[in-house]
Design an enzyme around this catalytic site. Structure first.
Site, short mmCIF file in Angstrom:
data_model
loop_
_atom_site.label_atom_id
_atom_site.label_comp_id
_atom_site.label_asym_id
_atom_site.label_seq_id
_atom_site.Cartn_x
_atom_site.Cartn_y
_atom_site.Cartn_z
N LYS A 24 6.14 -0.50 -13.92
CA LYS A 24 7.50 -1.00 -13.71
C LYS A 24 7.84 -2.00 -14.81
O LYS A 24 7.04 -2.88 -15.11
CB LYS A 24 7.58 -1.67 -12.34
CG LYS A 24 8.91 -2.35 -12.08
CD LYS A 24 9.12 -2.59 -10.63
CE LYS A 24 8.28 -3.76 -10.11
NZ LYS A 24 8.40 -3.87 -8.64
N ASP A 66 -4.87 -6.36 -5.68
CA ASP A 66 -3.68 -7.21 -5.51
C ASP A 66 -4.13 -8.64 -5.28
O ASP A 66 -5.26 -8.90 -4.85
CB ASP A 66 -2.85 -6.73 -4.30
CG ASP A 66 -1.41 -7.19 -4.41
OD1 ASP A 66 -0.53 -6.36 -4.68
OD2 ASP A 66 -1.13 -8.42 -4.24
N ASP A 105 2.97 -1.46 -10.22
CA ASP A 105 4.28 -1.80 -9.66
C ASP A 105 4.38 -3.31 -9.54
O ASP A 105 5.11 -3.84 -8.71
CB ASP A 105 4.38 -1.13 -8.27
CG ASP A 105 5.78 -1.17 -7.69
OD1 ASP A 105 6.75 -1.30 -8.46
OD2 ASP A 105 5.91 -1.06 -6.45
N GLY A 144 0.78 -1.24 0.00
CA GLY A 144 0.00 0.00 0.00
C GLY A 144 0.81 1.29 0.00
O GLY A 144 0.27 2.36 0.19
N ASP A 149 -7.07 -10.79 -9.00
CA ASP A 149 -6.04 -10.95 -10.04
C ASP A 149 -6.53 -10.09 -11.22
O ASP A 149 -7.59 -10.37 -11.78
CB ASP A 149 -5.94 -12.43 -10.44
CG ASP A 149 -4.84 -12.67 -11.46
OD1 ASP A 149 -4.47 -11.72 -12.18
OD2 ASP A 149 -4.36 -13.81 -11.54
#
Ligand SMILES: C[S@@+](CC[C@H](N)C(=O)[O-])C[C@H]1O[C@@H](n2cnc3c(N)ncnc32)[C@H](O)[C@@H]1O
Length: 238
Positions: A193, A113, A153, A85, A129
C-alpha cells in the site's frame, strides 16, 4: 447508479434511501461521527461482516490477487502489518495453506505485526516490528527459506497532517521494499500500500530496478476519497 460489491443497485427510483444517518452525540467528535456514518453505510464493511472477514481490507487483496494471481497453491507468503488478519484470511485458501486442495502444493503464511493478532488456522502470526534488526532473518527462519510473496498493508498512525502522513507511509513502504529484497525468492512478488502525494516516484524507480514489472493499482474496494493505492511488483530479479 450505485452498486454493491455483489452488483445489486443501492439507489434508484422508487427505492427507499437506506443510508444510515448518525447523530452527533455528546463526547463524539465531528470526525468520529463522520467515520461511524461512513462505516455504517459502507457496502464492503457489511460484506466483510456477512462473509466473516476480519475487515474490509480483505477485499483489496482479493481484488489485487484476482488480477495478478500471486496467491497460488504452494506460495510462501509474508504478510507485513497483518493485524487483524483479513489479508491472511484471503491468502489461506488461495495458497492452500491447510492442504484442502488435494493434489496441489501446500503454501505457508507468516504474518507479522506490532500488535498481537487473533490466531487463524493456516497462518502463523508473530508480534514483531519488521524494522527490528534481524527481522528479515527471523522471518526466513520461520518460513524455512525465502518467500514467493511479500505483501504489506502497513500504515503508520495518522498525524492528521497530509504531507507528514504521506512521508511516513512512504518510508514504511520503502523499508518494506528493502525487507522484500532480502526475503524474496527470484521471480517473487511484492505488493504494498502506498499513498499518492509526491514521494512515491523514488519507490517506483527503486522497484523498477529490482522487478520485471511494476503496476500501480487502485482496487475497487479502496475508498475513492482516499489517496491510497497499491504497487504490485512482479518478477523479482534477486
Ligand atoms: C491497515 S492494518 C493492516 C490490515 C490487514 N492487512 C488486514 O487485512 O487485516 C496496518 C497494520 O500495520 C501494522 N504496522 C505498522 N507499522 C508496522 C511495523 N513497523 N511492523 C509491523 N507492523 C506494523 C499496524 O500495527 C497495523 O496493524
Amino acid at each position: 447508479m450505485a452498486k454493491t460489491p455483489t452488483g445489486k443497485n443501492t439507489s434508484g427510483r422508487g427505492q427507499r434511501d437506506l443510508t444510515v444517518k448518525v447523530k452527533t452525540a455528546r463526547g463524539r467528535t465531528l470526525s468520529s461521527t463522520r467515520w461511524l456514518q461512513r462505516q455504517l453505510n459502507d457496502p464492503y464493511v457489511k460484506r466483510a461482516q456477512i462473509e466473516g472477514y476480519r475487515g474490509r481490507a480483505a477485499f483489496k487483496i482479493m481484488e489485487l490477487d484476482d488480477k495478478y494471481r500471486f496467491l497460488v497453491p504452494g506460495a510462501r507468503v509474508v504478510d507485513l502489518g497483518c493485524a487483524p488478519g483479513g489479508w491472511a484470511q484471503v491468502a489461506v485458501p488461495r495458497v492452500n495453506a491447510l492442504g484442502e486442495k488435494s493434489g496441489k502444493a501446500i503454501g505457508r503464511i507468516i504474518g507479522v505485526d506490532l500488535q498481537e493478532v487473533e490466531p487463524l488456522a493456516g497462518a502463523e502470526f508473530h508480534q514483531l516490528d519488521f524494522m527490528d534488526e534481524g527481522a528479515d532473518d527471523q522471518v526466513k527462519d520461520w518460513l524455512g527459506g525465502k518467500a514467493d510473496v511479500v505483501m504489506s498493508d502497513m500504515a503508520a498512525s495518522s498525524s492528521g497532517h497530509k504531507q507528514t502522513d504521506h512521508l511516513r507511509i512512504m518510508s514504511l513502504c520503502e523499508a518494506a521494499a528493502y525487507f522484500a529484497f532480502d526475503v524474496l525468492e527470484d521471480g517473487g512478488t511484492f505488493v504494498a500500500k502506498v499513498l499518492a502525494g509526491g514521494a512515491e516516484g523514488e519507490l517506483q524507480k527503486l522497484l523498477k530496478q529490482k522487478f520485471k514489472a511494476v503496476a500501480n493499482v487502485k482496487p475497487p474496494s479502496s475508498r475513492a476519497d482516499s489517496s491510497e493505492k497499491f504497487v504490485v511488483a512482479t518478477g523479482f530479479r534477486g
